[in-house]
Design an enzyme around this catalytic site. Sequence first.
Site, PDB file in Angstrom:
ATOM      1  CG  ASP A 103      -7.145  -4.413   3.986  1.00 36.41           C
ATOM      2  OD1 ASP A 103      -8.109  -4.354   4.762  1.00 36.41           O
ATOM      3  OD2 ASP A 103      -6.997  -3.662   2.999  1.00 36.41           O
ATOM      4  CG  ASP A 117      -2.466 -19.546  -0.321  1.00 33.18           C
ATOM      5  OD1 ASP A 117      -1.618 -19.592   0.593  1.00 33.18           O
ATOM      6  OD2 ASP A 117      -2.317 -20.135  -1.403  1.00 33.18           O
ATOM      7  CE  LYS A 135       0.554 -17.009  -1.939  1.00 29.34           C
ATOM      8  NZ  LYS A 135       0.075 -18.393  -2.157  1.00 29.34           N
ATOM      9  CG  ASP A 193     -12.221  -6.543   6.365  1.00 25.65           C
ATOM     10  OD1 ASP A 193     -11.968  -5.985   7.452  1.00 25.65           O
ATOM     11  OD2 ASP A 193     -12.568  -5.924   5.343  1.00 25.65           O
ATOM     12  CE1 TYR A 209      -3.301  -2.707  -0.026  1.00 30.36           C
ATOM     13  CE2 TYR A 209      -3.712  -2.357   2.298  1.00 30.36           C
ATOM     14  CZ  TYR A 209      -3.985  -3.018   1.120  1.00 30.36           C
ATOM     15  OH  TYR A 209      -4.956  -3.991   1.105  1.00 30.36           O
TER      16      TYR A 209
END
Length: 368
Positions: free
Chosen positions: A253, A229, A196, A257, A145
């Site tokens: 993020d 993942d 990852k 959520d 970001y």
Amino acid sequence: MIKIKKRKILLLPGDGIGPEVIQEVKKVIQWFNSNKSLDFEIDQDLAGGCSFDKHGTPITDEVFYKALECEVVMLGAVGGPKWDNLDFSKKPERALLKLRKELKLFANLRPAICFEQLVDASTLKPEIVSGLDIMIVRELTGGIYFGEPRGIKPIENGERKGVNTHTYTTSEIVRVAKVAFDLAKKRSNKVTSCEKSNVMEAGQLWREEVQELHDKEYKDVELSHMLADNCAMQLLKNPKQFDVIVTDNLFGDMLSDQASMLTGSLGLLPSASLGAKNKDGEMRAMYEPIHGSAPDIVGQGIANPIASILSFAMALRYSLDLDNEADALEKAVQDVLNDGLRTKDIISEGMKEVSTSVMGDAIISKLQ
Ligand code: NAD
């Protein structure tokens, strides 16, 4: 260098239901001042769309400097359809991003707790979520970001190319991992670090640095690594395997959520964003509910204030070193739910529906 003033709390209610829920937090703070001889100094100001309407900017320099000198910033929510078409730099969310960035709030703590009384509100089976208590620690000021280069550029064949850069340094990884290990020590002593590393070098570095820190300073904490993942899948399959999850900005993020939705109760979940401690042990921090400004219910007196009140409980615990008061406030919320009081968003058969302010008053009466 602006010095942090002890026990000074800045309330930034923001937009939509923000002012309605922060009003209840203000009542709680005033109760602590009157009944526990605490001396919280409260200030209140504008941030978000309301600031744009008055000053033409989502946050003025004056408010920003106030935030810098306060030990705790309590934010309601910002944004709403009224401001959706503003230029990017004027959008209400810029206030939030500026505060997070300039206050250097690098660790975002998002608990996902399934309240026993609301276990049926989850989309998952009760036995999967009952007793769930996860803390997600998301790195907040680095990664894709913020990485450079970034932008949208024309390329030779007439197409356009969008670029963002995922980057992390050792110190950025180590400081957020420390927060996770320290938290785990006060909980079930387990950290799962997610990245990852199979396809991203920055992920490989993340894994190596977290492992090295663990081996040097936190051998007594159980550490495991998981691909992000897989973590998303495990959160649905067997969420109770987790205690503290630490991960980067992008994966955090999404995973935070996802985890919050396991509990099925947006109006109940708090969050904290913490900075580094200075040499005097002081730290800048901002606390806010995870929900937004809920424009669909604004002004109806039905917003659930519990997420904001629990955000203040986090402030008591992490910024103000008042663990007993934090415990008492969290217990007061549990007691009110046990009594069957519910705001409209969490109402179920046999429960009593109450307004925002009645819920706030009920929690305060349990503190008595
Ligand atoms: P939202 O969280 O505001 O609302 C989603 C749904 O949950 C709505 O139906 C709302 O009524 C309900 N809800 C949310 N909080 C509640 C509460 N405390 N009590 C009862 N019901 C509640 O998300 P959204 O609708 O996607 O976004 C609305 C606005 O909020 C947008 O402008 C968005 O940008 C902004 N937003 C701000 C923040 C923030 O300030 N941190 C976070 C998310 C969204």
